[in-house]
Motif scaffolding. Structure first.
Motif, PDB file in Angstrom:
ATOM      1  N   LYS A  61       0.504  -1.293   0.261  1.00 33.85           N
ATOM      2  CA  LYS A  61      -0.756  -0.085  -0.102  1.00 33.85           C
ATOM      3  C   LYS A  61       0.868   1.009  -0.068  1.00 33.85           C
ATOM      4  N   LEU A  62       0.167   2.097  -0.736  1.00 32.61           N
ATOM      5  CA  LEU A  62       1.402   3.534  -0.721  1.00 32.61           C
ATOM      6  C   LEU A  62       1.238   4.956   0.470  1.00 32.61           C
ATOM      7  N   TYR A  63       1.754   4.822   0.776  1.00 29.36           N
ATOM      8  CA  TYR A  63       1.953   5.976   2.748  1.00 29.36           C
ATOM      9  C   TYR A  63       2.088   7.207   1.725  1.00 29.36           C
ATOM     10  N   GLU A  64       1.159   7.932   3.205  1.00 31.58           N
ATOM     11  CA  GLU A  64       1.107   9.646   1.960  1.00 31.58           C
ATOM     12  C   GLU A  64       2.589  10.034   2.657  1.00 31.58           C
ATOM     13  N   PRO A  65       3.073  10.706   1.838  1.00 27.90           N
ATOM     14  CA  PRO A  65       4.534  11.511   1.800  1.00 27.90           C
ATOM     15  C   PRO A  65       4.547  12.081   3.124  1.00 27.90           C
ATOM     16  N   LYS A  66       3.295  12.179   3.991  1.00 28.49           N
ATOM     17  CA  LYS A  66       3.941  13.154   4.697  1.00 28.49           C
ATOM     18  C   LYS A  66       3.842  11.993   6.114  1.00 28.49           C
ATOM     19  N   LYS A  67       3.870  10.955   6.443  1.00 27.68           N
ATOM     20  CA  LYS A  67       3.768  10.432   6.905  1.00 27.68           C
ATOM     21  C   LYS A  67       5.201   9.662   7.715  1.00 27.68           C
ATOM     22  N   PHE A  68       5.832  10.018   7.328  1.00 29.27           N
ATOM     23  CA  PHE A  68       7.744  10.237   7.585  1.00 29.27           C
ATOM     24  C   PHE A  68       8.583  11.448   6.957  1.00 29.27           C
ATOM     25  N   SER A  69       9.071  11.610   7.532  1.00 27.75           N
ATOM     26  CA  SER A  69       9.887  12.985   7.840  1.00 27.75           C
ATOM     27  C   SER A  69      11.405  12.641   6.774  1.00 27.75           C
ATOM     28  N   GLN A  70      11.915  13.537   6.401  1.00 27.83           N
ATOM     29  CA  GLN A  70      12.886  13.849   4.930  1.00 27.83           C
ATOM     30  C   GLN A  70      13.981  12.499   5.565  1.00 27.83           C
ATOM     31  N   GLU A  71      14.272  12.534   6.169  1.00 23.34           N
ATOM     32  CA  GLU A  71      15.149  11.960   6.885  1.00 23.34           C
ATOM     33  C   GLU A  71      14.794  10.566   6.820  1.00 23.34           C
TER      34      GLU A  71
END
Length: 102
Positions: A61-71
């Motif tokens: 499944k795809l995760y929302e980009p905001k679920k994780f930080s850039q790091e």
């Protein structure tokens, strides 16, 4: 006969009361900065989103980009690049898309 009319009336009243739509006060829909940012994609970012949607969704499944930080995204994308058989240009496009959505 009176019992049938009373039962019919009770059933009708029950159905009507369950089927009514409760009115909820309307809230003015004002787009926030994140909503506006998410809808306005440059052609490069749109390509990154397309790659993300099509390459990554094949396996999970795809995760929302905001679920994780850039790091947190960096090692995830590095690991997934190998599994998805993506070249560096495609990976950069996906990375740019995810970073733009944070």
């Amino acid at each position: 006969m009176k019992a049938k009319i009373l039962i019919l009336t009770a059933v009708t009243l029950l159905l009507v009361s369950c089927g009514t739509k409760k009115s909820v006060p309307a809230v003015a829909a004002t787009p926030t900065v994140t909503e506006t940012k998410a809808t306005e994609l440059t052609p490069e970012l749109a390509e990154g989103k397309n790659l993300y949607d099509n390459s990554c969704a094949r396996c999970h499944k795809l995760y929302e980009p905001k679920k994780f930080s850039q790091e947190e995204w960096k090692p995830i994308l590095t690991r997934m690049q190998k599994k998805a058989h993506l070249d560096d240009v495609q990976m950069a496009s996906i990375s740019n898309y995810i970073t733009s959505q944070l």
